[in-house]
Motif scaffolding. Structure first.
Motif, PDB file in Angstrom:
ATOM      1  N   ILE A  18       0.842  -1.206   0.000  1.00 52.96           N
ATOM      2  CA  ILE A  18       0.000   0.000   0.000  1.00 52.96           C
ATOM      3  C   ILE A  18       0.875   1.253   0.000  1.00 52.96           C
ATOM      4  CG2 ILE A  18      -1.653   1.344   1.370  1.00 52.96           C
ATOM      5  CD1 ILE A  18      -3.015  -1.223   2.106  1.00 52.96           C
ATOM      6  N   THR A  22       1.215   4.143  -2.875  1.00 56.01           N
ATOM      7  CA  THR A  22       1.046   5.565  -2.554  1.00 56.01           C
ATOM      8  C   THR A  22       2.204   6.359  -3.154  1.00 56.01           C
ATOM      9  OG1 THR A  22       0.037   4.893  -0.481  1.00 56.01           O
ATOM     10  CG2 THR A  22       0.676   7.198  -0.662  1.00 56.01           C
ATOM     11  N   ILE A  25       1.767   6.700  -6.852  1.00 55.71           N
ATOM     12  CA  ILE A  25       0.835   7.759  -7.282  1.00 55.71           C
ATOM     13  C   ILE A  25       1.550   9.115  -7.262  1.00 55.71           C
ATOM     14  CG2 ILE A  25      -1.345   8.951  -6.793  1.00 55.71           C
ATOM     15  CD1 ILE A  25      -2.351   6.346  -5.510  1.00 55.71           C
TER      16      ILE A  25
ATOM     17  N   PHE B  80      -6.223   1.165  -6.672  1.00 52.71           N
ATOM     18  CA  PHE B  80      -5.359   1.340  -5.488  1.00 52.71           C
ATOM     19  C   PHE B  80      -6.077   2.218  -4.453  1.00 52.71           C
ATOM     20  CE2 PHE B  80      -1.542   1.379  -8.634  1.00 52.71           C
ATOM     21  CZ  PHE B  80      -1.739   0.036  -8.904  1.00 52.71           C
ATOM     22  N   GLU B  82      -6.949   2.098  -1.282  1.00 48.00           N
ATOM     23  CA  GLU B  82      -6.342   2.398   0.031  1.00 48.00           C
ATOM     24  C   GLU B  82      -5.178   3.372  -0.133  1.00 48.00           C
ATOM     25  OE1 GLU B  82      -6.894  -0.833  -0.707  1.00 48.00           O
ATOM     26  OE2 GLU B  82      -8.327  -1.491   0.827  1.00 48.00           O
ATOM     27  N   SER B  83      -4.348   3.127  -1.142  1.00 48.22           N
ATOM     28  CA  SER B  83      -3.172   3.976  -1.339  1.00 48.22           C
ATOM     29  C   SER B  83      -3.580   5.402  -1.693  1.00 48.22           C
ATOM     30  CB  SER B  83      -2.310   3.415  -2.463  1.00 48.22           C
ATOM     31  OG  SER B  83      -1.971   2.092  -2.173  1.00 48.22           O
ATOM     32  N   ALA B  84      -4.593   5.523  -2.588  1.00 51.54           N
ATOM     33  CA  ALA B  84      -5.043   6.859  -2.988  1.00 51.54           C
ATOM     34  C   ALA B  84      -5.623   7.602  -1.792  1.00 51.54           C
ATOM     35  CB  ALA B  84      -6.066   6.759  -4.107  1.00 51.54           C
ATOM     36  N   LEU B  86      -4.969   7.007   1.372  1.00 49.06           N
ATOM     37  CA  LEU B  86      -3.879   7.277   2.317  1.00 49.06           C
ATOM     38  C   LEU B  86      -3.141   8.557   1.905  1.00 49.06           C
ATOM     39  CD1 LEU B  86      -2.352   6.021   4.760  1.00 49.06           C
ATOM     40  CD2 LEU B  86      -0.772   5.022   3.124  1.00 49.06           C
ATOM     41  N   LEU B  87      -2.913   8.689   0.605  1.00 48.94           N
ATOM     42  CA  LEU B  87      -2.235   9.882   0.080  1.00 48.94           C
ATOM     43  C   LEU B  87      -3.076  11.133   0.338  1.00 48.94           C
ATOM     44  CD1 LEU B  87      -0.039  11.263  -1.557  1.00 48.94           C
ATOM     45  CD2 LEU B  87      -1.180  10.536  -3.639  1.00 48.94           C
ATOM     46  N   ILE B 142     -10.118   4.698   3.749  1.00 48.85           N
ATOM     47  CA  ILE B 142      -8.987   3.777   3.914  1.00 48.85           C
ATOM     48  C   ILE B 142      -9.473   2.486   4.578  1.00 48.85           C
ATOM     49  CG2 ILE B 142      -6.783   3.349   5.075  1.00 48.85           C
ATOM     50  CD1 ILE B 142      -6.183   6.281   4.993  1.00 48.85           C
TER      51      ILE B 142
END
Lengths: 180, 163
Positions: A18, A22, A25, B80, B82-84, B86-87, B142
């Motif tokens: 994850i 991130t 991105i 993605f 969760e990653s997006a 989180l960012l 998230i």
């Protein structure tokens, strides 16, 4: 039990994949941004200087000020002289609440932020050939400049900007007034 | 107590969280467009915040809007997720810190959030409240998106072997 679930959830979010996605991105976005900036006609230099600059009269002016195109910049001495001669209008472009706390004596408040609202009350009383000096807080603000540009566009012929603004006027201990 | 439980059930429901995800995604894309169109004005706003060193201001101003755009797009599409999110949370924490620093210093700044108008409205505390609400939405996405209505889920299903 709920505490345990939360811990699991928290642990779940810090998984390497994850975090890596991130970072991915961020990298994709940055790469597109840099490429777009390089190709776009409106792109900017990657290294810029945004601090106020010094003009040919040794006055501190905002970065965006264009000498010769923008209304002339005046210094404290000039503003003071015009203040004493009483035939120049001082326009304060700050917010009404800041204006109320203190402003150059006799100045009129025309907050640039609320221009549409205040202009009909202020501008009809101002002859187009009258000398106008705009000011805001100091060299870090730009509303005095944008207001002066707006006035030029509206046909006012003699508009100047006092970039030292309220800060410099106050420091010099000159005449001020407050509205309550 | 039951009201609280019901409330928790509602805000963690996958359909409600989907709504949060879409709201965040659209907000991020919307916020990025004006900055992408006017990099110079946005750089000036970044300068006004007086947090970044001079040499980083323009680089930040041309890259951040696109990071926001991609994050927003990924949130809407569910790539993605969760990653997006989180960012997005990380960005909101930065915005909250930056706004607070300037708010307490009494600097009159433009938030540069939705518009690059060099003299936008004085936002201050309202802006902080908005940032905290968005941060909350991001945290919910998230933890509770459950891969519902995402493009990733669609691909995962397709790749499952047929019975």
């Amino acid at each position: 039990m709920p505490m345990l679930t939360q811990l699991k959830l928290f642990h779940g979010i810090l998984r390497t994949d994850i975090l890596l996605k991130t970072l991915g991105i961020i990298l994709i976005g940055s790469a597109i941004g840099l490429t777009y900036n390089a190709l776009s006609p409106g792109g900017i230099a990657l290294k810029g200087n945004w601090s106020p600059k010094i003009n040919s009269d040794s006055l501190v002016v905002p970065y965006g000020y264009e000498e010769g195109i923008d209304p002339p910049a005046v210094n404290l001495d000039y503003a003071m002289m015009k203040f004493q001669s009483k035939n120049t209008v001082f326009l304060d472009s700050r917010y009404p609440e800041d204006f109320k706390v203190g402003h150059i004596e006799g100045a009129i408040n025309l907050p640039y932020e609320e221009f549409e609202e205040h202009a009909p009350l202020v501008l009809p009383k101002l002859p187009k050939d009258e000398e106008i000096i705009t000011y805001c807080d100091g060299t870090e603000c730009e509303t005095s400049l944008v207001l002066a540009r707006e006035l030029l566009e509206l046909g006012y012929k003699d508009v100047k900007v006092f970039f030292g603004g309220w800060q410099e006027w106050q420091k010099a201990g000159l005449s001020v007034e407050t509205d309550n | 107590m039951t009201i609280l439980k019901a409330l928790i059930r509602i805000v963690t429901d996958k359909r409600v969280v989907l709504l949060f995800r879409l709201v965040l995604g659209v907000t991020f894309i919307y916020a990025s467009l004006d900055k992408i169109a006017h990099p110079e004005q946005f750089a000036r706003i970044v300068y006004n915040y007086k947090i970044l060193p001079q040499f980083l201001i323009n680089i930040f101003a041309v890259t951040l809007p696109w990071v926001e755009f991609i994050a927003g797009l990924f949130l809407i599409l569910g790539i993605f997720t969760e990653s997006a999110s989180l960012l997005v949370c990380f960005l909101f924490i930065i915005f909250i810190i930056a706004t607070s620093i300037n708010l307490f210093q009494g600097v009159d700044l433009n938030c540069g959030c939705f518009s690059t108008d060099p003299v936008g409205k004085k936002e201050g505390a309202n802006l902080l409240i908005k940032d905290f609400i968005f941060l909350y939405l991001g945290i919910m996405v998230i933890f509770f998106n459950k891969n519902f209505a995402t493009l990733s889920a669609l691909f995962q299903k397709k790749s499952l072997p047929k019975r």
